[in-house]
Design a protein around this motif. Structure first.
Motif, mmCIF file in Angstrom:
data_model
loop_
_atom_site.group_PDB
_atom_site.id
_atom_site.type_symbol
_atom_site.label_atom_id
_atom_site.label_comp_id
_atom_site.label_asym_id
_atom_site.label_seq_id
_atom_site.Cartn_x
_atom_site.Cartn_y
_atom_site.Cartn_z
ATOM 1 N N ALA A 25 -5.101 -7.610 -22.694
ATOM 2 C CA ALA A 25 -6.288 -7.990 -23.457
ATOM 3 C C ALA A 25 -7.251 -6.809 -23.453
ATOM 4 C CB ALA A 25 -6.959 -9.214 -22.826
ATOM 5 N N PHE A 26 -7.987 -6.655 -24.532
ATOM 6 C CA PHE A 26 -9.000 -5.597 -24.567
ATOM 7 C C PHE A 26 -10.121 -5.977 -25.507
ATOM 8 C CE2 PHE A 26 -6.566 -4.461 -28.293
ATOM 9 C CZ PHE A 26 -7.451 -3.821 -29.144
ATOM 10 N N GLU A 27 -11.260 -5.407 -25.248
ATOM 11 C CA GLU A 27 -12.422 -5.458 -26.125
ATOM 12 C C GLU A 27 -12.825 -4.001 -26.320
ATOM 13 O OE1 GLU A 27 -13.721 -8.183 -27.515
ATOM 14 O OE2 GLU A 27 -12.375 -9.542 -26.464
ATOM 15 N N HIS A 72 -10.347 -2.855 -39.967
ATOM 16 C CA HIS A 72 -8.908 -2.754 -39.725
ATOM 17 C C HIS A 72 -8.595 -3.442 -38.409
ATOM 18 C CE1 HIS A 72 -7.493 0.762 -42.494
ATOM 19 N NE2 HIS A 72 -8.323 -0.059 -43.122
ATOM 20 N N PHE A 73 -7.344 -3.821 -38.242
ATOM 21 C CA PHE A 73 -6.895 -4.467 -37.016
ATOM 22 C C PHE A 73 -6.026 -3.486 -36.239
ATOM 23 C CE2 PHE A 73 -8.298 -7.835 -39.624
ATOM 24 C CZ PHE A 73 -8.811 -8.776 -38.749
ATOM 25 N N TYR A 74 -6.364 -3.305 -34.963
ATOM 26 C CA TYR A 74 -5.698 -2.334 -34.108
ATOM 27 C C TYR A 74 -4.956 -3.058 -32.996
ATOM 28 C CZ TYR A 74 -8.429 1.077 -36.613
ATOM 29 O OH TYR A 74 -8.963 1.852 -37.623
ATOM 30 N N LYS A 75 -3.692 -2.679 -32.830
ATOM 31 C CA LYS A 75 -2.830 -3.296 -31.817
ATOM 32 C C LYS A 75 -2.567 -2.283 -30.703
ATOM 33 C CE LYS A 75 1.664 -5.564 -31.334
ATOM 34 N NZ LYS A 75 2.855 -5.988 -32.096
ATOM 35 N N THR A 102 -4.389 -7.436 -30.104
ATOM 36 C CA THR A 102 -4.934 -6.897 -31.353
ATOM 37 C C THR A 102 -6.404 -7.263 -31.468
ATOM 38 O OG1 THR A 102 -2.768 -7.137 -32.412
ATOM 39 C CG2 THR A 102 -4.657 -6.896 -33.872
ATOM 40 N N GLN A 103 -7.218 -6.296 -31.939
ATOM 41 C CA GLN A 103 -8.652 -6.519 -32.145
ATOM 42 C C GLN A 103 -9.071 -5.844 -33.448
ATOM 43 O OE1 GLN A 103 -10.968 -8.254 -30.565
ATOM 44 N NE2 GLN A 103 -9.653 -8.883 -28.877
ATOM 45 N N PRO A 104 -10.038 -6.424 -34.151
ATOM 46 C CA PRO A 104 -10.582 -5.777 -35.343
ATOM 47 C C PRO A 104 -11.589 -4.685 -34.965
ATOM 48 C CG PRO A 104 -11.685 -7.867 -34.994
ATOM 49 C CD PRO A 104 -10.627 -7.753 -33.931
ATOM 50 N N PHE A 105 -11.754 -3.709 -35.864
ATOM 51 C CA PHE A 105 -12.760 -2.658 -35.675
ATOM 52 C C PHE A 105 -13.289 -2.291 -37.049
ATOM 53 C CE2 PHE A 105 -14.442 1.612 -35.095
ATOM 54 C CZ PHE A 105 -15.064 1.551 -33.856
ATOM 55 N N SER A 106 -14.591 -2.220 -37.188
ATOM 56 C CA SER A 106 -15.238 -1.820 -38.440
ATOM 57 C C SER A 106 -15.849 -0.448 -38.254
ATOM 58 C CB SER A 106 -16.322 -2.830 -38.814
ATOM 59 O OG SER A 106 -15.770 -4.098 -39.007
ATOM 60 N N LYS A 107 -15.791 0.351 -39.306
ATOM 61 C CA LYS A 107 -16.377 1.701 -39.257
ATOM 62 C C LYS A 107 -17.853 1.596 -38.908
ATOM 63 C CE LYS A 107 -16.401 6.010 -41.757
ATOM 64 N NZ LYS A 107 -15.841 6.715 -42.891
ATOM 65 N N LYS A 108 -18.273 2.452 -37.983
ATOM 66 C CA LYS A 108 -19.665 2.416 -37.521
ATOM 67 C C LYS A 108 -20.309 3.754 -37.725
ATOM 68 C CE LYS A 108 -18.476 -1.071 -34.189
ATOM 69 N NZ LYS A 108 -18.461 -1.557 -32.865
#
Length: 127
Positions: free
Chosen positions: A26-28, A99-102, A121-127
């Protein structure tokens, strides 16, 4: 009779290893706040098998799988979490939107044999 018992015992051992629980991952994103942060996010681990010497970590962008984010390897010493920055890689940075990163973690023994693996898998939005 003795050979039959040995064969039965060997079959039972092989069968029990085949059904071993997958490793939990698991990750955040945690401290990852910007695009292409080269420090890995904190990763939590569970059910890491005995005999694990090293963890091999790889990340893919499920929306752009051809982009190589790389990964890293970390010596395993019984830790239940890999801290922020445990290894260097090419952090997430979607060109637009989310995007979703695994992240996949493989537990390997001293000879390099894979003992178990897990992913999250977690989503990430451009920041």
């Amino acid at each position: 009779m003795h050979k039959l018992l040995l064969i039965s015992a060997a079959t039972l051992i092989v069968s029990s290893n085949a059904f071993a629980a997958d490793m939990g991952v698991a990750f955040e994103w945690g401290p990852t706040k910007k695009c292409f942060d080269s420090k890995s996010p904190p990763i939590k681990l569970s059910n890491v098998p005995q005999g694990t010497a090293k963890l091999l970590i790889k990340m893919i962008d499920q929306n752009a799988s051809s982009f190589d984010h790389g990964g890293g390897s970390v010596a395993f010493k019984g830790q239940a979490q890999l801290p922020y920055g445990a290894f260097k890689y090419k952090g997430p940075c979607p060109p637009s939107g989310t995007h979703f990163y695994k992240i996949t973690v493989k537990a390997v023994d001293a000879s390099g044999k894979t003992l178990s693996s897990g992913s999250a898998t977690q989503p990430f939005s451009k920041k």
